[in-house]
Scaffold this motif. Structure first.
Motif, PDB file in Angstrom:
ATOM      1  N   PRO A 258       0.799  -1.229   0.000  1.00 42.86           N
ATOM      2  CA  PRO A 258       0.000   0.000   0.000  1.00 42.86           C
ATOM      3  C   PRO A 258       0.828   1.275   0.000  1.00 42.86           C
ATOM      4  O   PRO A 258       0.299   2.353  -0.251  1.00 42.86           O
ATOM      5  N   GLY A 259       2.121   1.204   0.289  1.00 36.94           N
ATOM      6  CA  GLY A 259       2.937   2.410   0.364  1.00 36.94           C
ATOM      7  C   GLY A 259       3.046   3.153  -0.945  1.00 36.94           C
ATOM      8  O   GLY A 259       3.321   4.358  -0.968  1.00 36.94           O
ATOM      9  N   ASP A 260       2.840   2.487  -2.087  1.00 40.41           N
ATOM     10  CA  ASP A 260       2.940   3.128  -3.391  1.00 40.41           C
ATOM     11  C   ASP A 260       1.605   3.693  -3.873  1.00 40.41           C
ATOM     12  O   ASP A 260       1.496   4.154  -5.006  1.00 40.41           O
TER      13      ASP A 260
ATOM     14  N   LYS B 140      -1.412   6.582  -7.389  1.00 37.96           N
ATOM     15  CA  LYS B 140      -2.728   6.105  -7.793  1.00 37.96           C
ATOM     16  C   LYS B 140      -3.506   5.605  -6.580  1.00 37.96           C
ATOM     17  O   LYS B 140      -2.933   5.302  -5.546  1.00 37.96           O
ATOM     18  N   GLN B 141      -4.806   5.519  -6.743  1.00 39.82           N
ATOM     19  CA  GLN B 141      -5.649   5.008  -5.663  1.00 39.82           C
ATOM     20  C   GLN B 141      -5.541   3.480  -5.603  1.00 39.82           C
ATOM     21  O   GLN B 141      -5.676   2.803  -6.621  1.00 39.82           O
ATOM     22  N   LEU B 142      -5.337   2.973  -4.397  1.00 43.97           N
ATOM     23  CA  LEU B 142      -5.207   1.528  -4.227  1.00 43.97           C
ATOM     24  C   LEU B 142      -6.488   0.796  -4.600  1.00 43.97           C
ATOM     25  O   LEU B 142      -6.445  -0.323  -5.106  1.00 43.97           O
ATOM     26  N   GLN B 143      -7.649   1.416  -4.361  1.00 44.65           N
ATOM     27  CA  GLN B 143      -8.914   0.724  -4.619  1.00 44.65           C
ATOM     28  C   GLN B 143      -9.156   0.462  -6.111  1.00 44.65           C
ATOM     29  O   GLN B 143      -9.990  -0.346  -6.470  1.00 44.65           O
ATOM     30  N   TRP B 144      -8.428   1.178  -7.000  1.00 48.00           N
ATOM     31  CA  TRP B 144      -8.583   0.948  -8.428  1.00 48.00           C
ATOM     32  C   TRP B 144      -7.447   0.083  -8.997  1.00 48.00           C
ATOM     33  O   TRP B 144      -7.362  -0.123 -10.213  1.00 48.00           O
ATOM     34  N   HIS B 145      -6.568  -0.402  -8.136  1.00 42.93           N
ATOM     35  CA  HIS B 145      -5.462  -1.241  -8.596  1.00 42.93           C
ATOM     36  C   HIS B 145      -6.000  -2.567  -9.146  1.00 42.93           C
ATOM     37  O   HIS B 145      -6.819  -3.227  -8.504  1.00 42.93           O
ATOM     38  N   ASN B 146      -5.548  -2.965 -10.312  1.00 43.27           N
ATOM     39  CA  ASN B 146      -5.976  -4.205 -10.959  1.00 43.27           C
ATOM     40  C   ASN B 146      -4.818  -5.197 -10.993  1.00 43.27           C
ATOM     41  O   ASN B 146      -3.949  -5.114 -11.859  1.00 43.27           O
ATOM     42  N   PRO B 147      -4.750  -6.142 -10.051  1.00 42.69           N
ATOM     43  CA  PRO B 147      -3.636  -7.102 -10.019  1.00 42.69           C
ATOM     44  C   PRO B 147      -3.543  -7.935 -11.295  1.00 42.69           C
ATOM     45  O   PRO B 147      -2.455  -8.346 -11.686  1.00 42.69           O
ATOM     46  N   ALA B 148      -4.694  -8.175 -11.934  1.00 41.84           N
ATOM     47  CA  ALA B 148      -4.667  -8.996 -13.144  1.00 41.84           C
ATOM     48  C   ALA B 148      -3.857  -8.326 -14.245  1.00 41.84           C
ATOM     49  O   ALA B 148      -3.121  -8.986 -14.989  1.00 41.84           O
TER      50      ALA B 148
END
Length: 456
Positions: free
Chosen positions: A45-47, A250-258
């Motif tokens: 989450p730090g990034d 960037k917002q973490l909640q919009w991060h797409n690991p795929a």
């Protein structure tokens, strides 16, 4: 048994190590392995931006789709407002502290389903909701997206708990208004369950559309205690969410690991293929030797290479050499349950003290202690209980039969709530078909209105 197989396989692997090391010394194999990049699906989450605040406005209503409109027939929508602070733990999970305020309104101007006018001493109510505070877990359901690299719409669900402070005001049918609880705020536990859609407008601002159902731990939200069901209300809203953090993150909640995984795995495709081709030549011989050691034709857990009793029937327990183990003979002991005079006294006392509200199946509170002792007896001795409901002959036969069954079921429900196994209790209603006294006198009718307990 399995340890011996693993030990032999390990010895075989050690024996083939020099051969595998020689194969890896080949230039093509070395270059393929060294060129393989490391895979980092999530950098922590730090990034990312993890803190955010939101404000919203919408409609409060004393109704939820799963529980109706409480004790009044027609609900009204009223303005509501709220805000929250959210911490994003992972791309799919967040903790959110919510505040909601406004008011709730409803009246009895709508007829019942059968066209009849509702019977109630009150015409309408208005409840001021100065505040409600809850802590919720928020789950982003559509975070992982294999079709699109960048998400701009997210579906989420939330659940949590908290407190609400509210002041109900009731209006009687004669037009008189009175403040419930002397205009003092009622503080009640609430359980919020919600869902919504979030739209990403930028790396700083999101549009939030949501709907939350609030389940209260009381029947006083509208100031009118009526029936066993607890009150609930809902809040549909639209608002803006502002992400907090350094510019450029960037917002973490919009991060797409795929998306991240796809990019990095695609880069490794060629180099991994070369490595696998070199390794497959050595694995072919190793696989043949392992198959020889691990093949288990009869499925008893001992490989054919070490099985001294091949062809063992299925589900047979065997020893380390694959031979059946002796089957122990287990002698069953029947436990005899004795019903004592003290047990009978406890049941009779519960029957004697059992009372219901007039023409209803709700148990009066003073009957609870005696019922608690019966529940403790059933659990302690693992007894069975038959509940037989009876009524007098006042009223129709069908209504009395239904009322007797409802009262027996009400006692069963209370026992189950106290921890008694529901399969141990049978609840039957006989209506007015089995009187024990004359229905011509008040005393006789009182005796006929009963629920009998039979333990066994």
């Amino acid at each position: 048994m399995n340890k011996s197989i693993l030990w032999r396989v390990a010895c075989l692997l050690l024996a083939t190590t020099p051969m595998m090391s020689h194969a890896q010394d080949h230039p093509s194999a070395t270059s393929a392995v060294s060129a393989t990049p490391s895979v980092r699906l999530f950098r922590g989450p730090g990034d990312y931006k993890v803190w955010s605040i939101g404000i919203n406005g919408g409609v409060l209503a004393p109704v939820v789709p799963t529980g109706g409109s409480n004790d009044f027939t027609k609900w009204k929508g009223s303005a509501g407002y709220g805000g929250y602070v959210k911490y994003q733990i992972l791309h799919f999970l967040a903790l959110r502290a919510d505040y909601v305020g406004g008011k709730l309104q409803a009246d009895n101007s709508k007829n019942l389903g059968n066209g009849a006018t509702p019977v109630s001493p009150y015409k309408s109510f208005e409840t001021k909701l100065p505040w409600s505070a809850t802590l919720n877990a928020v789950f982003n359901i559509t975070t992982v997206n294999w079709l699109f690299r960048q998400n701009f719409v997210s579906l989420y669900a939330s659940v949590g708990g908290g407190l609400a402070g509210y002041k109900p005001t009731l209006e009687t049918n004669s037009g008189t208004k009175r403040d419930y609880n002397n205009d003092k705020a009622i503080k009640e536990l609430i359980i919020p369950v919600g869902a919504g859609l979030k739209f990403k407008l930028s790396e700083v601002i999101n549009l939030d559309l949501g709907y939350t159902m609030y389940y209260t731990d009381g029947d006083n939200l509208d100031g009118y205690y009526h029936g066993p069901n607890k009150d609930k209300y809902s809040y549909g809203y639209a608002g803006l969410e502002f992400a907090l953090g350094k510019k450029g993150k960037k917002q973490l909640q919009w991060h797409n690991p795929a998306s991240a995984m796809y990019d990095e795995l695609e880069a490794q495709k060629a180099t991994l293929a070369a490595s696998l081709d070199a390794a497959n030549q050595n694995n072919a011989r190793l696989t043949a030797d392992v198959d020889k050691l691990t093949k288990d034709s009869d499925g008893d857990g001992v490989s054919d290479f070490f099985d001294k009793c091949p062809g063992t029937p299925a589900n047979t327990k065997v020893d380390g050499s694959g031979c059946p183990l002796p089957v122990p003979v287990i002698e069953k002991k029947e436990e005899k349950i004795v019903i004592t005079e003290e047990d009978t006294r406890i049941v009779k006392e519960a029957i004697r003290n059992l009372e219901f509200d007039f023409a209803k199946a709700s148990i009066k509170p003073h009957s609870y202690p005696a019922l608690d002792r019966v529940a403790d007896l059933l659990k302690r001795k693992n007894l069975n209980l038959k509940l037989s409901g009876h009524t007098d002959n006042v009223g129709s036969k069908d209504r009395n039969l239904a009322l007797s069954r409802e009262r027996a079921e009400s006692v069963k429900a209370y026992m189950v709530e106290k921890g008694v196994n529901a399969s141990k209790i049978e609840a039957v209603g006989y209506g007015m078909s089995q009187p024990i006294a004359s229905n011509k006198t008040a005393a006789g009718r009182q005796k006929n209105r009963r629920v009998e307990f039979t333990i066994f």
